[in-house]
Scaffold this active site. Sequence first.
Site, PDB file in Angstrom:
ATOM      1  CE  LYS A  26      41.161  40.454  37.093  1.00  0.00           C
ATOM      2  NZ  LYS A  26      40.862  41.874  37.128  1.00  0.00           N
ATOM      3  CG  ASP A  38      40.690  39.550  33.090  1.00  0.00           C
ATOM      4  OD1 ASP A  38      41.745  40.095  32.700  1.00  0.00           O
ATOM      5  OD2 ASP A  38      39.757  40.168  33.637  1.00  0.00           O
TER       6      ASP A  38
END
Length: 318
Positions: A21, A148
């Site tokens: 990401k 995350d």
Amino acid sequence: MSSAGAAQVTTDRVRVRAPGKVNLSLRVGRPRADGYHPLSTVFQAVSVYEEVVATAANDLTLTAQGPGAEQVPLDDTNLAVRAARALARYAGVEDGVHLHLVKGVPVAGGMAGGSADAAATLVACDELWGTGLAREELASLAATLGADVPFALLGHTAVGTGRGDLLTPAMSRGEFCWAFAVQDEGLSTPAVFGAFDALHGYQPQPSGGAPVERDEEVDLMHALRAGDPVALGAALHNDLEPAAVALAPRLSRPLAVAREAGALGVVLSGSGPTVAALARSPQHALALAAAFTAEGVADRVLTAVGPVAGARVVAGGD
Ligand code: C5P
């Protein structure tokens, strides 16, 4: 989906891919008593992938290959091992698994490669062990593993609050093109958050302090909905950038090179050290990557597009 009368297919090997990401925006508040910082962030999953091949086994073992694999711990501290154990405990499974990681996301690079391994492992073991958990159950387990990990499961585009683990999917149109300047020497996420606190004179407080919201966030969400890379480039922001540059001053070079080479926007990815440059097109992304290489400001370069899907079974393991 199996149809009536079809033979039951069992598998002893599952291959899952999970994306890295980039934080399009990362706003950081004052630390809480547990050391975590309240965040307001916008994640975009990008087409740089971790692959996990899970094979039926009696005990739990781990191997890894790919750039930086030699830096990855293969013991119980590895997030993939912790993910497999967490799922086994939750679902009451006593089987083992051999996990093989194929690293594509930079190690300790600020693109959540370890979190992608954990998300991919949850999906792979769920399939291998036939535990059939709902996505919400996997997401709850993911949040216990790291801030995350839930996003690596979800993918696409999402706003993250809390520690970054409370996710709301966000609308985004079209595809954005990226070039990444990767460094061999990673940065420790706790060290970057520590440097952030030192720069701001922040001490942990019982419930922390929310990050300051800014108008740019509204611009950013508009840019995503409109599929407008120029507006997105102007809205990229990372509160951790000054702290990461203070710890690793060499990072100011790839940031400057990308700007000089005409990137629509440049931002440190997460806690760094990977620098993400937004391009106008796939060809422009290659040109930005070439500029990183020519100026000697990256140990490795990557190009990618986003947003892409979260952790998915891609095939049997063969
Ligand atoms: O959750 P995860 O293990 O990925 O976080 C790694 C470290 O990063 C935490 O131990 C903490 O020091 C820092 N962190 C933080 N605030 C967040 C997320 C991570 O301070 N919201």
